[in-house]
Enzyme design. Structure first.
Site, short mmCIF file in Angstrom:
data_model
loop_
_atom_site.label_atom_id
_atom_site.label_comp_id
_atom_site.label_asym_id
_atom_site.label_seq_id
_atom_site.Cartn_x
_atom_site.Cartn_y
_atom_site.Cartn_z
N LYS A 1 -25.06 -82.93 -62.54
CA LYS A 1 -24.12 -83.72 -61.75
C LYS A 1 -23.92 -85.11 -62.35
CE LYS A 1 -23.66 -80.30 -58.90
NZ LYS A 1 -24.71 -79.39 -59.38
C1 LIG Z 1 -20.54 -76.84 -55.09
C2 LIG Z 1 -22.04 -76.89 -55.15
N1 LIG Z 1 -22.73 -76.86 -54.00
C3 LIG Z 1 -24.07 -76.92 -53.99
C4 LIG Z 1 -24.79 -77.00 -55.15
C5 LIG Z 1 -26.28 -77.01 -55.10
O1 LIG Z 1 -26.79 -78.22 -55.53
P1 LIG Z 1 -28.35 -78.39 -55.78
O2 LIG Z 1 -28.64 -77.78 -57.11
O3 LIG Z 1 -28.55 -79.87 -55.77
O4 LIG Z 1 -29.06 -77.70 -54.67
C6 LIG Z 1 -24.14 -77.03 -56.37
C7 LIG Z 1 -24.90 -77.11 -57.62
O5 LIG Z 1 -24.50 -76.80 -58.69
C8 LIG Z 1 -22.71 -76.99 -56.38
O6 LIG Z 1 -22.03 -77.00 -57.53
#
Ligand SMILES: Cc1ncc(COP(=O)(O)O)c(C=O)c1O
Length: 385
Positions: free
Chosen positions: A191
């Site tokens: 990110k």
């Molecule tokens: C749209 C979306 N939602 C949720 C997530 C989950 O994030 P995390 O890895 O911080 O749990 C991601 C991660 O790639 C994502 O792209």
């Protein structure tokens, strides 16, 4: 042009000397006799800074965006028999968070231009069982927040935004972290900012909701003058002290990171204007969270498949890409539960066309020109085959 390697890397932001110094500072302090790794004061400092940056009254930092989404589902009391309307063009955990609570994810179709969840399609899927709406600011482009506000006003159904791609995004010039019931952010390695590889947060203007999430994150603790009370059943979803410390340094540079990404994404669009086989992403520039630059191969026009395009780009030109996303209903786990793409023809098609280009804060002008050239060459060469 001479072949050069432009990989799709797993680091969306900038990790620099100040981040390293933040880790060193908390670790050095922990080496003292009275030292520790307890999260305060960095935890509060990070949460306050994030809330300010995202224009929300409260921010509760947790260990992942997936956790943030889970906390929101639990705080809303979502469970068996409930429905949560979401987009099929997302990472699996957006739908998975509802399914994990025993609810049914209901897919509504996306807008063919913005690729965000279409509010009109959402309206058509609302039933008495609908307990939440879960849109994603896809790639960092804010959803139509006013339209979702109106849906909540008219139906009472709360909106939880998956803002995993959208830290720092603006809607009509304003930050978006206080909109809807809450927003869930990701600080995972890919990110635009990262808390040493993992991290997440819920931001909200609803202080009671924030308190529910805070308790879920920390064993249901409430701290009072007579010590700790456990007032609800909660978990341990905290980040570490070092992660909060790095969250602060990452947040201090996020606007610079986003601007660097924005400029490069706008430039790549410019370099691809006129390539009629490619559909360019909209909304890039100020306000866009600029996490992804997603082009679409016009598969009706080209006569070859997106996987063939991606393979040629990689094999012949060493340009790495990623896919955001395969349709969520297609994953094995969801297939077993009977999910299909019924009612989502736009998403079904778009998910077959999308290609995320390798644009990052340090991508050079030469890289951008090379990527655009390689895309054009690939199209010409595959058309001949
Ligand atoms: C749209 C979306 N939602 C949720 C997530 C989950 O994030 P995390 O890895 O911080 O749990 C991601 C991660 O790639 C994502 O792209």
């Amino acid at each position: 042009m001479k072949i050069r390697s432009v990989p799709f890397i797993a680091m969306g932001g900038l990790y620099e000397q100040d981040d390293l110094e933040a880790v060193t500072r908390v670790t050095t302090a922990a080496m003292q006799e009275s030292g520790n790794f307890f999260p305060l004061p960095e935890e509060n400092d990070f949460q306050n800074a994030l809330a300010r940056h995202e224009g929300a009254k409260k921010a509760i930092a947790v260990n992942a965006c997936g956790t943030a989404l889970d906390c929101c589902m639990m705080a809303l009391g979502i469970g068996a028999g409930d429905e949560v309307i979401t987009t099929p063009m997302t990472f699996v955990c957006t739908a998975g968070t509802a399914i994990a609570q025993g609810a049914r994810a209901v897919f509504a179709d996306i807008d063919p231009v913005t690729l965000n969840l279409d509010p009109a399609q959402v309206r058509a899927k609302i039933t008495p069982r609908t307990k939440a709406i879960l849109p994603v600011h896809f790639g960092g482009l804010p959803c139509d927040l006013d339209a979702f506000d109106r849906i909540t006003e008219e139906t009472g159904v709360p909106v939880i935004y998956d803002a995993a791609h959208a830290v720092g995004a603006r809607y009509k010039g304003q930050p978006i972290g206080g909109r809807g019931k809450a927003s869930c952010h990701s600080f995972q390695s890919n990110k635009n900012m990262t808390c040493l590889g993992e991290g997440g947060a819920v931001t909200t203007d609803d202080e009671a909701f924030a308190e529910q999430v805070r308790q879920l994150k920390t064993f249901g603790y409430v701290y009072g003058s007579s010590g700790v009370r456990v007032v609800s059943i909660g978990f341990n979803y905290r980040m570490t002290k070092a992660q909060y410390a790095v969250g602060l340094t990452q947040l201090a540079k996020i606007d610079r990171v986003i601007q660097a990404r924005q400029e490069r994404m706008v430039r790549l669009n410019e370099l691809l204007v006129g390539v009629e086989e490619v559909l360019l992403p909209v909304g890039h520039g100020p306000g866009h969270g600029s996490h992804l630059h997603v082009i679409r191969l016009d598969t009706d026009r080209v006569g070859f498949s997106t996987p063939a395009f991606v393979a040629h780009l990689k094999d012949k030109y060493q340009v790495g890409t990623a896919k955001h996303y395969p349709a969520v209903w297609g994953w094995e786990a969801l297939q077993k539960l009977g999910y299909t793409g019924e009612g989502c023809p736009v998403a079904a098609k778009v998910c077959e066309q999308v290609v995320s280009t390798p644009v990052f804060p340090r991508t050079t002008e030469e890289d951008l020109q090379y990527i655009a050239w390689a895309i054009k060459q690939t199209i010409v060469e595959l058309k001949k085959q």
